[in-house]
Motif scaffolding. Structure first.
Motif, short mmCIF file in Angstrom:
data_model
loop_
_atom_site.label_atom_id
_atom_site.label_comp_id
_atom_site.label_asym_id
_atom_site.label_seq_id
_atom_site.Cartn_x
_atom_site.Cartn_y
_atom_site.Cartn_z
N TYR A 182 2.20 -20.88 -1.62
CA TYR A 182 1.28 -20.57 -2.48
C TYR A 182 1.49 -18.85 -2.31
O TYR A 182 1.91 -18.68 -1.30
CB TYR A 182 -0.19 -20.66 -2.39
N PHE A 183 1.60 -18.15 -3.13
CA PHE A 183 1.61 -16.74 -3.25
C PHE A 183 0.37 -15.94 -3.95
O PHE A 183 0.00 -16.81 -4.93
CB PHE A 183 2.75 -16.03 -3.99
N LEU A 184 -0.42 -15.27 -3.17
CA LEU A 184 -1.44 -14.56 -3.59
C LEU A 184 -0.96 -12.91 -3.92
O LEU A 184 -0.56 -12.48 -3.04
CB LEU A 184 -2.77 -14.71 -2.67
N LYS A 185 -1.54 -12.36 -5.00
CA LYS A 185 -1.38 -10.91 -5.01
C LYS A 185 -2.73 -10.10 -5.04
O LYS A 185 -3.71 -10.72 -5.63
CB LYS A 185 -0.75 -10.72 -6.45
N ALA A 186 -2.54 -9.10 -4.52
CA ALA A 186 -3.73 -8.06 -4.11
C ALA A 186 -3.56 -7.57 -5.35
O ALA A 186 -2.70 -7.08 -5.98
CB ALA A 186 -3.63 -7.45 -2.85
N GLN A 187 -4.92 -6.52 -5.49
CA GLN A 187 -4.95 -5.64 -6.62
C GLN A 187 -3.68 -4.66 -6.55
O GLN A 187 -3.32 -4.12 -7.73
CB GLN A 187 -6.43 -4.91 -6.49
N ASP A 188 -3.46 -4.05 -5.57
CA ASP A 188 -2.35 -3.20 -5.67
C ASP A 188 -1.08 -3.37 -5.55
O ASP A 188 0.13 -3.09 -5.51
CB ASP A 188 -2.27 -2.25 -4.31
N GLY A 189 -0.93 -4.93 -5.88
CA GLY A 189 0.56 -5.64 -6.01
C GLY A 189 1.19 -6.17 -4.70
O GLY A 189 1.93 -6.82 -4.68
N GLY A 190 0.48 -5.73 -3.62
CA GLY A 190 1.10 -6.67 -2.16
C GLY A 190 0.90 -7.95 -2.44
O GLY A 190 -0.28 -8.64 -2.95
N MET A 191 1.55 -8.83 -1.73
CA MET A 191 1.38 -10.11 -1.82
C MET A 191 1.42 -11.03 -0.45
O MET A 191 2.08 -10.50 0.50
CB MET A 191 2.46 -10.95 -2.69
N LEU A 192 0.80 -12.07 -0.36
CA LEU A 192 0.85 -12.92 0.69
C LEU A 192 1.10 -14.30 0.40
O LEU A 192 1.00 -14.77 -0.68
CB LEU A 192 -0.46 -13.14 1.59
N GLU A 193 2.30 -14.95 1.22
CA GLU A 193 2.60 -16.27 0.98
C GLU A 193 2.11 -17.13 1.98
O GLU A 193 2.16 -16.94 3.16
CB GLU A 193 4.07 -16.20 1.28
N PHE A 194 1.61 -18.17 1.49
CA PHE A 194 1.27 -19.23 2.34
C PHE A 194 2.02 -20.35 2.57
O PHE A 194 2.43 -21.02 1.48
CB PHE A 194 -0.28 -19.59 2.06
N VAL A 195 2.44 -20.86 3.83
CA VAL A 195 3.39 -21.77 3.95
C VAL A 195 2.98 -23.00 4.91
O VAL A 195 2.41 -22.53 5.84
CB VAL A 195 5.16 -21.44 4.20
N THR A 196 3.34 -24.01 4.49
CA THR A 196 2.90 -25.36 5.57
C THR A 196 3.65 -25.11 6.82
O THR A 196 4.81 -25.03 6.86
CB THR A 196 3.09 -26.78 4.89
N ALA A 197 2.83 -24.96 7.74
CA ALA A 197 3.46 -25.19 9.28
C ALA A 197 4.19 -26.27 9.65
O ALA A 197 3.47 -27.63 9.23
CB ALA A 197 2.38 -24.67 10.30
N GLU A 198 5.26 -26.37 10.44
CA GLU A 198 5.71 -27.64 10.99
C GLU A 198 5.80 -27.66 12.61
O GLU A 198 6.15 -28.63 13.10
CB GLU A 198 7.18 -27.69 10.23
N GLU A 199 5.45 -26.51 12.88
CA GLU A 199 5.43 -26.57 14.41
C GLU A 199 4.07 -25.90 14.97
O GLU A 199 3.28 -25.34 14.11
CB GLU A 199 6.41 -25.60 14.91
N VAL A 200 3.67 -26.30 16.14
CA VAL A 200 2.51 -25.67 16.80
C VAL A 200 2.73 -24.27 17.23
O VAL A 200 3.81 -24.20 18.11
CB VAL A 200 1.84 -26.26 17.88
N ALA A 201 1.79 -23.33 17.08
CA ALA A 201 2.03 -21.80 17.52
C ALA A 201 1.95 -21.89 18.87
O ALA A 201 1.00 -22.33 19.62
CB ALA A 201 1.24 -20.94 16.81
N SER A 202 2.43 -20.93 19.72
CA SER A 202 2.31 -20.71 21.15
C SER A 202 1.30 -19.64 21.14
O SER A 202 1.16 -18.75 20.31
CB SER A 202 3.58 -20.47 21.78
N ALA A 203 0.47 -19.46 22.22
CA ALA A 203 -0.53 -18.50 22.38
C ALA A 203 0.19 -16.96 22.65
O ALA A 203 1.28 -16.92 23.29
CB ALA A 203 -1.28 -18.50 23.68
N GLN A 204 -0.11 -15.81 21.95
CA GLN A 204 0.28 -14.59 22.08
C GLN A 204 -0.93 -13.85 22.50
O GLN A 204 -1.99 -13.85 22.03
CB GLN A 204 1.01 -14.32 20.73
N GLY A 205 -0.49 -12.72 23.17
CA GLY A 205 -1.51 -11.77 23.69
C GLY A 205 -1.56 -10.63 22.54
O GLY A 205 -0.82 -10.53 21.66
N ALA A 206 -2.52 -9.84 22.50
CA ALA A 206 -2.98 -8.66 21.68
C ALA A 206 -1.62 -7.81 21.54
O ALA A 206 -1.59 -6.99 20.38
CB ALA A 206 -4.10 -8.06 22.02
N LYS A 207 -0.94 -7.79 22.63
CA LYS A 207 0.13 -6.70 22.82
C LYS A 207 1.44 -7.29 22.96
O LYS A 207 2.39 -6.58 23.33
CB LYS A 207 -0.32 -5.47 23.72
#
Length: 125
Positions: free
Chosen positions: A40-65
């Motif tokens: 899916y693609f979602l559009k914000a009021q200012d035109g910026g968009m986010l795409e949502f894609v189905t994951a196929e792998e498990v994410a590894s933990a990442q620190g804040a930095k």
């Protein structure tokens, strides 16, 4: 100049429908694309968009930095109202709302655990 800007950022999720619905409900983003297969693609009021894609792998933990992308900043005109709405939805708070030189920020997690940065700037950069 040939480059016009950043069209979208992609977020991979195990449940793209639930995540895109959450973004639509929380932020009023408009769905502009559905491939019928969980993208899916979602559009914000200012035109910026986010795409949502189905994951196929498990994410590894990442620190804040850790190197890489760590948050998505969402600009708002009513900071307090948006914080109140998010707190009503019991989002995961990363850091409490703060203000410095008129700039208001709030870091929190979406329903998949992605870090979002709510921001209000009295004067755009």
């Amino acid at each position: 100049m040939m480059v016009k800007g950043i069209e979208h950022l992609a977020i991979f999720s195990n449940d793209t429908a639930a995540l895109k619905n959450w973004y639509m409900e929380m932020f009023g983003f408009e769905q502009v694309y559905d491939n019928g297969k969980g993208t899916y693609f979602l559009k914000a009021q200012d035109g910026g968009m986010l795409e949502f894609v189905t994951a196929e792998e498990v994410a590894s933990a990442q620190g804040a930095k850790t190197s890489g992308i760590r948050h998505i900043a969402i600009a708002v005109s009513d900071f307090e109202g948006m914080v109140e709405k998010l707190m009503t939805e019991s989002v995961g708070v990363v850091s409490e709302p703060a203000e410095s030189n008129g700039i208001k920020t709030f870091f929190f997690r979406d329903i998949d655990g992605n870090v979002l940065h709510l921001i209000f700037r009295p004067n755009p950069l």
